[in-house]
Design an enzyme around this catalytic site. Structure first.
Site, PDB file in Angstrom:
ATOM      1  N   CYS A 107       0.856  -1.181   0.000  1.00  0.00           N
ATOM      2  CA  CYS A 107       0.000   0.000   0.000  1.00  0.00           C
ATOM      3  C   CYS A 107       0.898   1.240   0.000  1.00  0.00           C
ATOM      4  O   CYS A 107       1.797   1.347   0.837  1.00  0.00           O
ATOM      5  CB  CYS A 107      -0.891  -0.024   1.245  1.00  0.00           C
ATOM      6  SG  CYS A 107      -1.819   1.494   1.467  1.00  0.00           S
ATOM      7  N   GLU A 142       6.026   0.105 -12.961  1.00  0.00           N
ATOM      8  CA  GLU A 142       4.614   0.322 -13.313  1.00  0.00           C
ATOM      9  C   GLU A 142       3.736   0.606 -12.093  1.00  0.00           C
ATOM     10  O   GLU A 142       2.917  -0.230 -11.680  1.00  0.00           O
ATOM     11  CB  GLU A 142       4.050  -0.877 -14.080  1.00  0.00           C
ATOM     12  CG  GLU A 142       4.623  -1.010 -15.473  1.00  0.00           C
ATOM     13  CD  GLU A 142       3.854  -1.986 -16.361  1.00  0.00           C
ATOM     14  OE1 GLU A 142       3.114  -2.827 -15.843  1.00  0.00           O
ATOM     15  OE2 GLU A 142       4.004  -1.898 -17.581  1.00  0.00           O
ATOM     16  N   GLU A 314       9.521  -0.872 -22.136  1.00  0.00           N
ATOM     17  CA  GLU A 314       9.183  -2.263 -22.458  1.00  0.00           C
ATOM     18  C   GLU A 314       8.418  -2.250 -23.772  1.00  0.00           C
ATOM     19  O   GLU A 314       7.376  -1.596 -23.870  1.00  0.00           O
ATOM     20  CB  GLU A 314       8.306  -2.892 -21.366  1.00  0.00           C
ATOM     21  CG  GLU A 314       8.998  -2.984 -20.016  1.00  0.00           C
ATOM     22  CD  GLU A 314       8.120  -3.636 -18.941  1.00  0.00           C
ATOM     23  OE1 GLU A 314       7.099  -4.265 -19.286  1.00  0.00           O
ATOM     24  OE2 GLU A 314       8.457  -3.478 -17.757  1.00  0.00           O
ATOM     25  N   TRP A 322      -1.038 -12.003 -21.044  1.00  0.00           N
ATOM     26  CA  TRP A 322      -1.997 -11.489 -20.062  1.00  0.00           C
ATOM     27  C   TRP A 322      -3.307 -10.980 -20.630  1.00  0.00           C
ATOM     28  O   TRP A 322      -4.199 -10.609 -19.867  1.00  0.00           O
ATOM     29  CB  TRP A 322      -1.352 -10.387 -19.221  1.00  0.00           C
ATOM     30  CG  TRP A 322      -0.577  -9.366 -19.993  1.00  0.00           C
ATOM     31  CD1 TRP A 322       0.789  -9.351 -20.177  1.00  0.00           C
ATOM     32  CD2 TRP A 322      -1.066  -8.215 -20.698  1.00  0.00           C
ATOM     33  NE1 TRP A 322       1.167  -8.272 -20.947  1.00  0.00           N
ATOM     34  CE2 TRP A 322       0.046  -7.557 -21.278  1.00  0.00           C
ATOM     35  CE3 TRP A 322      -2.344  -7.681 -20.895  1.00  0.00           C
ATOM     36  CZ2 TRP A 322      -0.068  -6.399 -22.038  1.00  0.00           C
ATOM     37  CZ3 TRP A 322      -2.462  -6.516 -21.655  1.00  0.00           C
ATOM     38  CH2 TRP A 322      -1.327  -5.899 -22.214  1.00  0.00           C
ATOM     39  N   HIS A 365       5.016 -15.674 -22.181  1.00  0.00           N
ATOM     40  CA  HIS A 365       5.270 -14.349 -22.754  1.00  0.00           C
ATOM     41  C   HIS A 365       6.535 -14.414 -23.601  1.00  0.00           C
ATOM     42  O   HIS A 365       7.593 -14.770 -23.122  1.00  0.00           O
ATOM     43  CB  HIS A 365       5.461 -13.355 -21.602  1.00  0.00           C
ATOM     44  CG  HIS A 365       5.457 -11.915 -22.011  1.00  0.00           C
ATOM     45  ND1 HIS A 365       6.387 -11.359 -22.862  1.00  0.00           N
ATOM     46  CD2 HIS A 365       4.630 -10.902 -21.654  1.00  0.00           C
ATOM     47  CE1 HIS A 365       6.127 -10.068 -23.003  1.00  0.00           C
ATOM     48  NE2 HIS A 365       5.063  -9.770 -22.282  1.00  0.00           N
TER      49      HIS A 365
HETATM   50  C1  GAL Z   1       4.541  -5.174 -17.778  1.00  0.00           C
HETATM   51  C2  GAL Z   1       5.474  -5.340 -16.609  1.00  0.00           C
HETATM   52  C3  GAL Z   1       6.531  -6.394 -16.883  1.00  0.00           C
HETATM   53  C4  GAL Z   1       5.886  -7.612 -17.465  1.00  0.00           C
HETATM   54  C5  GAL Z   1       5.180  -7.228 -18.723  1.00  0.00           C
HETATM   55  C6  GAL Z   1       4.559  -8.408 -19.443  1.00  0.00           C
HETATM   56  O1  GAL Z   1       3.311  -4.696 -17.353  1.00  0.00           O
HETATM   57  O2  GAL Z   1       6.124  -4.125 -16.296  1.00  0.00           O
HETATM   58  O3  GAL Z   1       7.183  -6.711 -15.678  1.00  0.00           O
HETATM   59  O4  GAL Z   1       5.019  -8.170 -16.550  1.00  0.00           O
HETATM   60  O5  GAL Z   1       4.152  -6.333 -18.419  1.00  0.00           O
HETATM   61  O6  GAL Z   1       3.904  -7.994 -20.620  1.00  0.00           O
END
Ligand code: GAL
Length: 650
Positions: A107, A142, A314, A322, A365
């Site tokens: 938190c 993030e 990224e 996801w 992934h």
């Molecule tokens: C981002 C995150 C990464 C990884 C990635 C997977 O949201 O910063 O650590 O989880 O997604 O797509």
């Protein structure tokens, strides 16, 4: 303009590191981001640090010539720490603990955890602050990911009460500001106020708005504490954070003011799948991403850091794990996404991740390498992108053309009282951005307090609170300005302005919004070449509207250079309005094919084909046909890019 990758040395045998580093360099990468989830390996027990492996990893990567961005590991507090401080977890709106077993289990308001985050940041910054291999730092990872910027914990409730006491000083002032006479909601003291959850029906939107402001401030404070430590121990290094896509839970402009470089994490296919796009668009762009998703965020985050420095920390390299569906990008897309970032002025594009992990939550992934270390599909596209970047050299800055004013607070306010489930601020901003891009315009997405000087056109998708100072700034502009629906519809305390919406804007444009209605699917108003759905405002004004619906509702009002849009617009309506505004502002527009987008940077023009067929830069794009192309040609293949230079000004 550099390329890099996210790397987790702690995931791989040490004997692989040197070879990995060599291969990164061979691929054209010069930056590597490490460390952001490694707390349990840096400090396996309270106070016992294991620096050896990280020292050697940094040394190995640096020996290959890579510059390192080191992350603080505060997104993944270790289990021993959680056990020492079991109340450090966030609570969701239903009061459930968001516990250990994945990440972001903390938190922002918890003082004990804040102290721990400062302690681990200090330890890292002391040890590596002057290491020449460390060119920058990433704070946490993030903020807010997995819906974590807002917590209903006891720590957050206590923090909120203190925040309110500072803001209002006297609880009577709070009761007045929130309108607590309504439903007998008067509070006898600050101590008696809870977060606005678990109420029988909707909480007071003024209460919600202050809660959102408080929650956002907690993220700013959490980040700033790390920034201050890093600045003290690691002078001269850039500080980054990796923001997310389509995420508004905190004020990114406020966090960005403390950073040197605003980073963001670009997953165009995952975002298309997860957000509001139509089923038709989800299918059509399944392997490319909607043509404006990446660009919208590039232009947004460029406006979130000091001096416009931004990057992609990224970049999606293949299927992610996801989203509801996780297709593979069309061949060429990873290169296209990379060059699109560069065209918007990115100083770095870093791929997530180097090698696909065969274990853990993200084993499905993709990375640049497969789990067996062979090249995955993206590897060759990265090599090709690196070559183009080398060929382009320094290009200069993106031009100042159209400013789109984006307000996080606007999103919170509309979310607190949407008055119709299809009125989503972020979607409106995106649609208004997209229509600009479809006309070939270059957009800067800026904060409400950014200077608007020098722009040729200004678009404010919606700004519920319009203060007099902002209105005066608009008045002083010499270019066309468009304000969208619900602008000026509330005061700072979330009440309807005394003179009715659009409140202070009436000084520039005498219209009064006397009623608003949200329209369920199927209820609509046709106009000449456009349809109004979702939202319509009823206006009283002595002014004759510039645009009306067929049934006589005024949609667009205008006085001098300022226009007010009294409905949720479709793309066709926006095109009509923008084309006229662009002409007044001296900007050229193009009716681009649906899947084509343009971007200027310095004297280079980029064309991106987000479609699955070749696009010929001819027809209405004839002026683009005869250029000498730096990259590609007038026939832009599916997922292809063409780049040309404009003649130097005479
Ligand atoms: C981002 C995150 C990464 C990884 C990635 C997977 O949201 O910063 O650590 O989880 O997604 O797509």
């Amino acid at each position: 303009m550099r390329l890099g990758t996210c790397y987790y040395p702690e995931h791989w045998p040490e004997s692989w590191w040197a070879d990995d580093a060599q291969r990164m360099v061979e691929m054209g990468l010069t930056r590597v981001r490490i460390g952001e989830f490694a707390w349990s390996r840096i400090e396996p027990e309270q106070g016992r640090f294991d620096w050896g492996w990280l020292d050697r990893a940094i040394e190995t990567l640096a020996a290959a010539g890579l510059g390192i961005i080191l992350g603080t590991p505060t997104a993944t507090p270790a289990k021993w720490l959680v056990e020492l401080m079991p109340d450090m977890f966030a609570l969701d709106a239903a009061g459930q603990v968001r516990g250990f077993g994945s990440r972001r289990h903390y938190c922002f308001s918890h003082h004990g955890y804040r102290a721990e985050a400062a302690r681990i940041t200090t330890a890292l910054a002391e040890r590596y602050g002057h290491n020449p291999a460390i060119i920058g730092w990433q704070t946490d990872n993030e903020y807010g990911c997995h819906d974590t910027a807002i917590s209903y914990s006891a720590a957050a409730a206590a923090g909120f009460r203190e925040w309110l006491a500072v803001k209002y000083a006297d609880v009577a002032a709070l009761n007045l500001a929130w309108g607590n006479v309504f439903w007998s909601m008067d509070y006898p003291s600050f101590q008696s106020i809870d977060p606005p959850n678990l109420t029988v029906t909707e909480p007071n939107p003024a209460h919600v708005l202050d809660w959102r402001r408080y929650s956002s401030d907690s993220v700013v404070i959490f980040n700033r504490a790390q920034v201050d430590i890093i600045r003290a121990y690691s002078p001269g290094r850039d500080i980054f954070h990796n923001f997310m896509g389509f995420f508004t839970q905190f004020d990114h402009h406020a966090v960005g003011r403390d950073l040197d470089v605003a980073g963001w994490d670009s997953y165009p296919l995952g975002f298309l799948e997860q957000f509001w796009f139509s089923e038709a668009d989800k299918l059509r762009y399944a392997r490319q991403g909607h043509p404006d998703i990446a660009a919208f965020h590039h232009d947004l985050y460029r406006g979130c850091a000091k001096n416009g420095r931004w990057c992609v920390l990224e970049q999606q390299p293949g299927p992610v794990n996801w989203a509801r569906y996780n297709p593979a990008p069309l061949p060429g897309m990873v290169k296209l996404w990379t060059l699109e970032a560069i065209a918007h002025g990115a100083e770095l594009v870093s791929y997530f991740r180097w090698r696909q992990a065969p274990f853990g939550q993200e084993q499905m992934h993709a990375g640049l390498l497969r789990p067996d270390s062979t090249d995955d599909v993206a590897a060759n596209e990265v090599r090709a992108a690196a070559q183009v970047i080398a060929q382009l050299g320094e290009m200069g800055a993106p031009p100042k053309s159209v400013a789109l004013v984006f307000s996080y607070e606007a999103d919170w306010m509309i979310d607190a009282a949407p008055q119709g489930q299809s009125f989503r601020y972020l979607e409106l901003a995106f649609e208004m951005y997209s229509a600009l891009r479809k006309l070939g315009l270059d957009v800067d997405i800026v904060s409400p307090d950014a200077s608007l000087d020098g722009y040729k056109m200004v678009v404010v998708p919606s700004m519920p609170v319009l203060d007099r100072a902002f209105v005066d700034r608009l008045a002083a502009l010499g270019c066309p300005v468009l304000l969208g629906p619900r602008s000026g519809s509330k005061t700072r305390d979330f009440a309807i302005p005394e003179n009715l919406p659009p409140g202070p804007l009436q000084v520039l444009l005498p219209v009064r919004v006397v009623r608003v209605e949200s329209l369920r699917p199927g209820l609509h108003h046709n106009g000449k070449g456009f349809v109004i759905e979702r939202w319509l405002e009823h206006i009283e004004s002595a002014h004759v509207p510039d645009i009306l619906t067929d049934d006589g509702a005024g949609i667009l009002y205008r006085a001098n250079h300022v226009r007010y849009l009294a409905a949720w617009p479709d793309q066709a309506l926006l095109r009509q309005i923008y084309t006229q505004m662009a002409k007044e502002g001296g900007l050229d527009t193009h009716m681009l094919p649906d899947d084509l987008r343009l971007r200027r940077c310095g004297d280079h023009v980029f064309a991106f084909n987000y479609g699955t067929e070749v696009i010929r830069l001819g027809g209405t794009l004839r002026d683009m046909q005869d250029h000498s192309y730096v990259v590609g040609s007038a026939d832009v293949p599916a997922a292809g890019v063409a780049i040309w230079q404009t003649p130097p000004p005479r």
